[in-house]
Design a protein around this motif. Structure first.
Motif, short mmCIF file in Angstrom:
data_model
loop_
_atom_site.label_atom_id
_atom_site.label_comp_id
_atom_site.label_asym_id
_atom_site.label_seq_id
_atom_site.Cartn_x
_atom_site.Cartn_y
_atom_site.Cartn_z
N ALA A 137 -40.74 -26.54 11.99
CA ALA A 137 -40.43 -25.93 12.77
C ALA A 137 -39.38 -24.91 12.74
N ALA A 138 -38.39 -25.34 12.07
CA ALA A 138 -36.99 -24.93 11.39
C ALA A 138 -37.46 -23.42 10.77
N ILE A 139 -38.42 -23.61 9.78
CA ILE A 139 -39.10 -22.53 8.88
C ILE A 139 -39.69 -21.43 9.79
N ASP A 140 -40.57 -22.12 10.77
CA ASP A 140 -41.32 -21.02 12.02
C ASP A 140 -40.28 -20.37 12.59
N LYS A 141 -39.15 -20.99 13.14
CA LYS A 141 -38.16 -20.14 13.78
C LYS A 141 -37.57 -19.50 12.85
N ASP A 172 -43.53 -25.87 0.21
CA ASP A 172 -45.14 -25.40 0.32
C ASP A 172 -45.19 -24.71 1.44
N TYR A 173 -44.51 -25.37 2.65
CA TYR A 173 -44.65 -24.73 4.15
C TYR A 173 -44.20 -23.27 4.04
N VAL A 174 -43.17 -22.97 3.60
CA VAL A 174 -42.57 -21.64 3.59
C VAL A 174 -43.31 -20.63 2.71
N THR A 175 -43.83 -21.32 1.67
CA THR A 175 -44.52 -20.31 0.69
C THR A 175 -45.84 -20.12 1.50
N GLU A 176 -46.49 -20.97 1.99
CA GLU A 176 -47.76 -20.70 2.68
C GLU A 176 -47.41 -19.75 4.08
N ARG A 177 -46.68 -19.98 4.85
CA ARG A 177 -46.17 -19.15 5.84
C ARG A 177 -45.84 -17.64 5.42
N SER A 178 -45.09 -17.54 4.59
CA SER A 178 -44.69 -16.28 3.86
C SER A 178 -45.72 -15.59 3.65
N THR A 179 -46.61 -16.17 2.71
CA THR A 179 -47.82 -15.51 2.45
C THR A 179 -48.95 -15.11 3.48
N PRO A 366 -25.04 -21.04 13.37
CA PRO A 366 -24.71 -19.84 12.63
C PRO A 366 -24.58 -20.07 11.09
N CYS A 367 -23.76 -21.31 10.67
CA CYS A 367 -23.73 -21.77 9.38
C CYS A 367 -23.46 -23.34 9.60
N TYR A 368 -23.59 -24.05 8.41
CA TYR A 368 -23.40 -25.40 8.20
C TYR A 368 -21.90 -25.69 8.29
N LEU A 369 -20.98 -24.61 8.25
CA LEU A 369 -19.45 -24.95 8.33
C LEU A 369 -19.02 -24.47 9.86
N LEU A 370 -20.03 -24.00 10.41
CA LEU A 370 -19.61 -23.42 11.83
C LEU A 370 -20.28 -24.25 13.02
N GLU A 371 -20.00 -25.54 13.04
CA GLU A 371 -20.77 -26.39 13.87
C GLU A 371 -19.93 -26.83 14.90
N SER A 372 -20.13 -26.60 16.16
CA SER A 372 -19.50 -26.82 17.34
C SER A 372 -20.34 -26.90 18.73
N GLU A 373 -19.83 -27.36 19.88
CA GLU A 373 -20.75 -27.14 20.93
C GLU A 373 -20.72 -25.57 21.44
N GLU A 374 -19.72 -24.96 21.09
CA GLU A 374 -19.86 -23.40 21.57
C GLU A 374 -20.64 -22.86 20.58
N THR A 375 -21.00 -23.13 19.39
CA THR A 375 -21.74 -22.19 18.40
C THR A 375 -23.15 -22.90 18.13
N SER A 376 -23.66 -23.80 18.56
CA SER A 376 -24.78 -24.20 18.78
C SER A 376 -25.98 -23.64 19.35
N TYR A 377 -26.96 -23.17 18.78
CA TYR A 377 -28.03 -22.43 19.17
C TYR A 377 -28.88 -23.22 20.10
N GLY A 378 -28.85 -24.63 20.05
CA GLY A 378 -29.85 -25.42 20.53
C GLY A 378 -30.67 -26.07 19.59
N PHE A 379 -31.59 -26.86 19.96
CA PHE A 379 -32.69 -27.60 19.01
C PHE A 379 -33.74 -27.00 19.00
N ILE A 380 -34.24 -26.51 17.74
CA ILE A 380 -35.48 -25.82 17.64
C ILE A 380 -36.77 -26.72 18.03
N GLY A 381 -37.52 -26.14 18.75
CA GLY A 381 -38.48 -26.84 19.19
C GLY A 381 -38.49 -27.86 20.60
N LYS A 382 -37.39 -27.78 21.11
CA LYS A 382 -36.80 -28.66 22.26
C LYS A 382 -36.41 -27.61 23.33
#
Length: 479
Positions: A137-141, A172-179, A366-382
């Motif tokens: 789901a993360a790769i698809d998004k 495997d999945y990102v290679t398949e989907r990219s192709t 936005p980045c693994y060092l920029l995590e807070s409630e303010e910067t959360s995009y939300g949950f992928i697929g939820k």
């Protein structure tokens, strides 16, 4: 001056153009040069001219802190006229350009170490790995949010090697989907603590052309102090054996080091760390300065010394490309690339624009060092909210250099890159890196440009260029 190192400034909200005529005096071991950022040019000049512009040297931390120099307005007017006659930069990426290019998966929030500076300590309390469906789901998004596919897929943790099967699923999945989408597959990157790597993994990483970064914080004493196993035993010997396996198998491997205040207080300089890594037989390294941890009495003096040490290590790296035994300090590659490509960087990094990180549970940032409630995009697929994603991304677009007056006045504007996480770890707000951090970066940039000036004006010029071409082969990822 406060003992507490200040965080960075928030953007102005109004875009401005960089000032004309900006310049700096950069120095190599053999010569002094005038750097014109508007054309990304390194110019020789008579000694009398360099001497008259001595106040504009940028070869030390203190010289790169904010403050107007004597006769700066007149000097800028003069160099603005010169810049008009230099070949202009071929163009810049659009400041408002977005589209995910680099995806980070925090694929395992299980870790067998207890590093003293770990930024993922809270996440690792979950002791879970990313489910295969979350990987997909993360790769698809990310592909959905991209313009032309992903440049890189990076695996972090925790310790990502503890989710090896999930890594295989993602690759495997990102290679398949990219192709399927007619995109080129991304480059693969893993940052591992090196204690759980098997022969099977080494073979797999080689087969999939992974860029492998093994965490090692220097010689045994300091590494074991900072990166012990969760039971307290040092991890150096285990990491060393893993590096030996990579080297014996002729699989390219690099080392990632976090240089901390503990290094400095223990008497380990940046150059000491570099020399130790080279002694291990590794020729490529990423050394990150953990400057956000420097607070209290003596902090500024220590940062100034570390800045000097880091710049000297950068000089040694550039000089090595004039020899038969080059090594790469990856933290300066942005300067080399910026000078060679002559393309203006409108932002210090891709966070919130071209970079996205997803935690084990599917929450995206936005980045693994920029995590807070303010910067959360939300949950992928939820509960993914496209409007929220667009709003947060817009805030990062409007945190670019064009939205900070100090950036517009800076001689390093076009070429500089940095880490927004350095500010965010100090204070949870979207801001530019603080002035002291910029001073460290500008001192580093100045050192690299000065040594490039020496190299291009030396008898070793062709060897220098050949080594750069061979060593700095294009890679489609950010480290």
């Amino acid at each position: 001056m406060s003992d507490r190192i200040p965080a960075g400034a928030s953007p102005s909200g109004t875009g401005v153009q960089a000032a004309k005529g900006r310049f700096s005096i950069v120095s190599g071991a053999k010569g002094d040069y005038i750097y014109l950022p508007e054309s990304c040019s390194i110019l020789e000049a008579p000694e009398v001219v360099i001497s008259a512009l001595d106040a504009f040297r940028s070869d030390a931390f203190a010289k790169n802190l904010p403050g107007e120099k004597p006769h700066e307005s007149a000097a800028r007017s003069f160099f603005g006229d010169i810049a008009k006659n230099q070949p202009p930069l071929p163009g810049s990426r659009r400041p408002d350009e977005t589209g995910v290019k680099d995806l980070v998966l925090n694929i395992s929030q299980i870790c067998n170490l207890a590093c003293s500076y770990c930024y993922a300590e809270e996440l690792n309390k979950s002791k879970k790995v990313m489910l295969p469906e979350t990987c997909r789901a993360a790769i698809d998004k990310a592909l959905e949010l991209s313009r032309n596919g992903l440049k890189s897929l990076k695996f972090l943790g925790g310790e990502p090697a503890l989710a090896f099967e999930e890594i295989r699923v993602a690759v495997d999945y990102v290679t398949e989907r990219s192709t399927q989408l007619d995109f080129a597959p991304p480059a693969f990157v893993i940052v591992t603590n090196g204690t759980r790597i098997t022969d099977e993994m080494i073979s797999y990483f080689a087969a999939k052309n992974f860029y492998v970064l093994v965490s090692l914080d220097g010689p045994r004493d300091i590494h074991d102090q900072l990166r012990p196993f969760s039971g307290g035993k040092g991890s150096y010997d285990k990491v060393y054996k893993t590096l030996e396996k990579f080297i014996a198998a002729e699989v390219p491997v690099a080392i990632e080091t976090v240089y901390t205040r503990s290094h400095h207080k223990s008497g380990f300089s940046v150059n000491d760390v570099v020399e130790h890594i080279l002694e291990l037989g590794v020729r490529e390294m990423q050394i990150t300065l953990a400057l956000g941890s420097w607070h209290g009495e003596g902090a500024y003096a220590e940062i100034e010394q570390v800045s000097c040490d880091f710049s000297e290590a950068a000089r040694n790296c550039i000089r090595s490309f004039r020899s038969d035994d080059p090594f790469l300090l990856r933290g300066i590659q942005f300067v080399i690339d910026g000078f060679a490509n002559r393309t203006r960087n409108t932002h210090v990094c891709g966070a919130g624009r071209s970079f996205m990180a997803v935690n084990y549970d599917g929450e995206a940032f936005p980045c693994y060092l920029l995590e807070s409630e303010e910067t959360s995009y939300g949950f992928i697929g939820k509960d993914w909210d496209a409007d929220r994603y667009a709003q947060i991304s817009k805030r990062f677009v409007e945190n670019g250099k064009d939205y900070h007056d100090t950036c517009g006045q800076c001689w390093a504007n076009e070429i500089c890159q940095s880490c927004l996480g350095s500010t965010f770890l100090l204070e949870k707000k979207i801001a530019k890196p603080p002035a002291w951090f910029c001073a460290v970066q500008k001192t580093l940039i100045s050192a690299v440009l000065g040594e490039i000036g020496d190299a291009l004006n030396s008898q070793d010029k062709n060897r220098f260029l050949d080594n750069l071409a061979a060593f700095l082969k294009p890679r489609g990822f950010e480290t």
